[in-house]
Write a protein that holds these residues in place. Structure first.
Motif, PDB file in Angstrom:
ATOM      1  N   LYS A 238     -22.616   2.572 -56.603  1.00 47.78           N
ATOM      2  CA  LYS A 238     -21.725   1.841 -55.592  1.00 47.78           C
ATOM      3  C   LYS A 238     -20.945   2.783 -54.546  1.00 47.78           C
ATOM      4  O   LYS A 238     -20.731   2.291 -53.405  1.00 47.78           O
ATOM      5  CB  LYS A 238     -20.486   1.054 -56.464  1.00 47.78           C
ATOM      6  CG  LYS A 238     -19.788   0.035 -55.701  1.00 47.78           C
ATOM      7  CD  LYS A 238     -18.789  -0.621 -56.691  1.00 47.78           C
ATOM      8  CE  LYS A 238     -17.780  -1.638 -55.923  1.00 47.78           C
ATOM      9  NZ  LYS A 238     -17.331  -2.620 -56.749  1.00 47.78           N
ATOM     10  N   MET A 239     -20.503   3.880 -55.260  1.00 45.75           N
ATOM     11  CA  MET A 239     -19.621   4.793 -54.494  1.00 45.75           C
ATOM     12  C   MET A 239     -20.884   5.464 -53.355  1.00 45.75           C
ATOM     13  O   MET A 239     -20.310   5.815 -52.141  1.00 45.75           O
ATOM     14  CB  MET A 239     -19.310   6.161 -55.303  1.00 45.75           C
ATOM     15  CG  MET A 239     -17.947   5.703 -56.109  1.00 45.75           C
ATOM     16  SD  MET A 239     -17.547   6.822 -57.082  1.00 45.75           S
ATOM     17  CE  MET A 239     -17.015   8.139 -56.071  1.00 45.75           C
ATOM     18  N   TYR A 240     -21.959   5.756 -53.685  1.00 46.35           N
ATOM     19  CA  TYR A 240     -22.933   6.296 -52.953  1.00 46.35           C
ATOM     20  C   TYR A 240     -23.199   5.378 -51.481  1.00 46.35           C
ATOM     21  O   TYR A 240     -23.387   5.599 -50.409  1.00 46.35           O
ATOM     22  CB  TYR A 240     -24.150   6.650 -53.536  1.00 46.35           C
ATOM     23  CG  TYR A 240     -25.209   7.434 -52.735  1.00 46.35           C
ATOM     24  CD1 TYR A 240     -25.383   8.714 -52.488  1.00 46.35           C
ATOM     25  CD2 TYR A 240     -26.374   6.652 -52.114  1.00 46.35           C
ATOM     26  CE1 TYR A 240     -26.192   9.413 -51.474  1.00 46.35           C
ATOM     27  CE2 TYR A 240     -27.216   7.115 -51.258  1.00 46.35           C
ATOM     28  CZ  TYR A 240     -27.225   8.482 -51.092  1.00 46.35           C
ATOM     29  OH  TYR A 240     -28.019   9.135 -50.265  1.00 46.35           O
TER      30      TYR A 240
ATOM     31  N   GLN B  90     -17.528  13.549 -51.083  1.00 48.64           N
ATOM     32  CA  GLN B  90     -18.174  13.767 -52.416  1.00 48.64           C
ATOM     33  C   GLN B  90     -19.632  13.282 -52.609  1.00 48.64           C
ATOM     34  O   GLN B  90     -20.210  14.073 -53.080  1.00 48.64           O
ATOM     35  CB  GLN B  90     -17.304  12.508 -53.044  1.00 48.64           C
ATOM     36  CG  GLN B  90     -17.368  12.507 -54.614  1.00 48.64           C
ATOM     37  CD  GLN B  90     -16.437  11.551 -55.310  1.00 48.64           C
ATOM     38  OE1 GLN B  90     -15.522  11.016 -54.715  1.00 48.64           O
ATOM     39  NE2 GLN B  90     -16.627  11.399 -56.786  1.00 48.64           N
TER      40      GLN B  90
ATOM     41  N   ILE C  40     -22.847  10.739 -59.228  1.00 53.73           N
ATOM     42  CA  ILE C  40     -22.080   9.885 -58.479  1.00 53.73           C
ATOM     43  C   ILE C  40     -22.645   8.431 -58.682  1.00 53.73           C
ATOM     44  O   ILE C  40     -23.878   8.244 -58.744  1.00 53.73           O
ATOM     45  CB  ILE C  40     -22.051  10.353 -56.916  1.00 53.73           C
ATOM     46  CG1 ILE C  40     -21.047   9.413 -56.243  1.00 53.73           C
ATOM     47  CG2 ILE C  40     -23.359  10.116 -56.385  1.00 53.73           C
ATOM     48  CD1 ILE C  40     -20.682   9.942 -54.851  1.00 53.73           C
TER      49      ILE C  40
ATOM     50  N   LEU D  31     -14.636  10.330 -49.430  1.00 54.41           N
ATOM     51  CA  LEU D  31     -15.969   9.598 -49.961  1.00 54.41           C
ATOM     52  C   LEU D  31     -16.891  10.292 -49.595  1.00 54.41           C
ATOM     53  O   LEU D  31     -17.909  10.766 -50.406  1.00 54.41           O
ATOM     54  CB  LEU D  31     -15.829   8.116 -49.999  1.00 54.41           C
ATOM     55  CG  LEU D  31     -16.969   7.424 -50.520  1.00 54.41           C
ATOM     56  CD1 LEU D  31     -17.074   7.579 -51.907  1.00 54.41           C
ATOM     57  CD2 LEU D  31     -17.006   5.899 -50.266  1.00 54.41           C
TER      58      LEU D  31
END
Length: 206
Positions: A104-106, A34, A101, A31
């Motif tokens: 939420k992932m960030y 990414q 991206i 993660l």
């Protein structure tokens, strides 16, 4: 709740409670990779320019007659298959390198980074970081008092004195919470964060 030591300039240390979801996450290397890749790609600008077939200078005359020469059929010298011809898919300044991206992932990736910095004793909490003058030597003296170098300092708000005193010092970066990025967090030996900035980060990333 996780407790981290918070130092003051006079040497006193007080433990403050911070959110598990922000400062105690399991490290997720995939993660983090990414979000860093996405951040660097989104910061990249299209600065390359190549010529297509219609933009190459030169005659559009057919190089030799269609039949009878024993050679392959050929048209203009701007043919991309020829040396000196145009590019088939030329790069242009309008080229976009954006990698999307989701939010939420960030946020999860940033929490992972903060958690890893804390585990590796690279995240240092202090009560506040302010100076009363724009002189760089006073700023350097303050860093010396905390025994800091090659450091990123995160505050809830960067005032004019702090900005002017720190802007010309190499390997030192002072930013507000809203301007932190994953690349900078991993580029310095230590990350210093004020108590007010901790609260603001928790409200932003939770």
């Amino acid at each position: 709740m996780v407790k981290i030591p918070c130092r003051s300039e006079n040497g006193q240390v007080v433990n403050i409670e911070v959110s598990d979801s922000v400062f105690d996450r399991v490290y997720n290397e995939a993660l983090v990779h990414q979000i860093i890749t996405s951040y660097l790609a989104n910061a990249r600008r299209g600065t390359r320019a190549q010529k297509g077939r219609s933009e190459v200078a030169g005659s559009t005359r057919k190089q030799w007659r269609q039949k009878g020469t024993g050679r392959a059929r050929a048209g203009a010298a701007s043919n991309p298959l020829w040396s000196g011809g145009g590019k088939i898919f030329p790069n242009k300044p309008t080229e976009s390198f954006t990698k999307k991206i989701n939010r939420k992932m960030y946020r999860a990736g940033m929490c992972t980074i903060f958690s890893q910095l804390l585990r590796n004793n690279k995240l240092i909490a202090i009560s506040e970081f302010q100076i009363e003058t724009t002189k760089t030597k006073f700023f350097l003296q303050k860093l010396k008092n905390y025994q800091l170098e090659n450091v990123m300092i995160i505050t809830d708000e960067v005032d004019e004195n702090l900005y002017l005193a720190s802007r010309n010092i190499p390997n030192i970066k002072v930013v507000e919470v809203d301007l932190i990025d994953p690349v900078s967090l991993l580029s310095y030996d230590n990350v210093v964060i004020t108590r007010e900035a901790v609260n603001k980060i928790e409200s932003v990333l939770q």
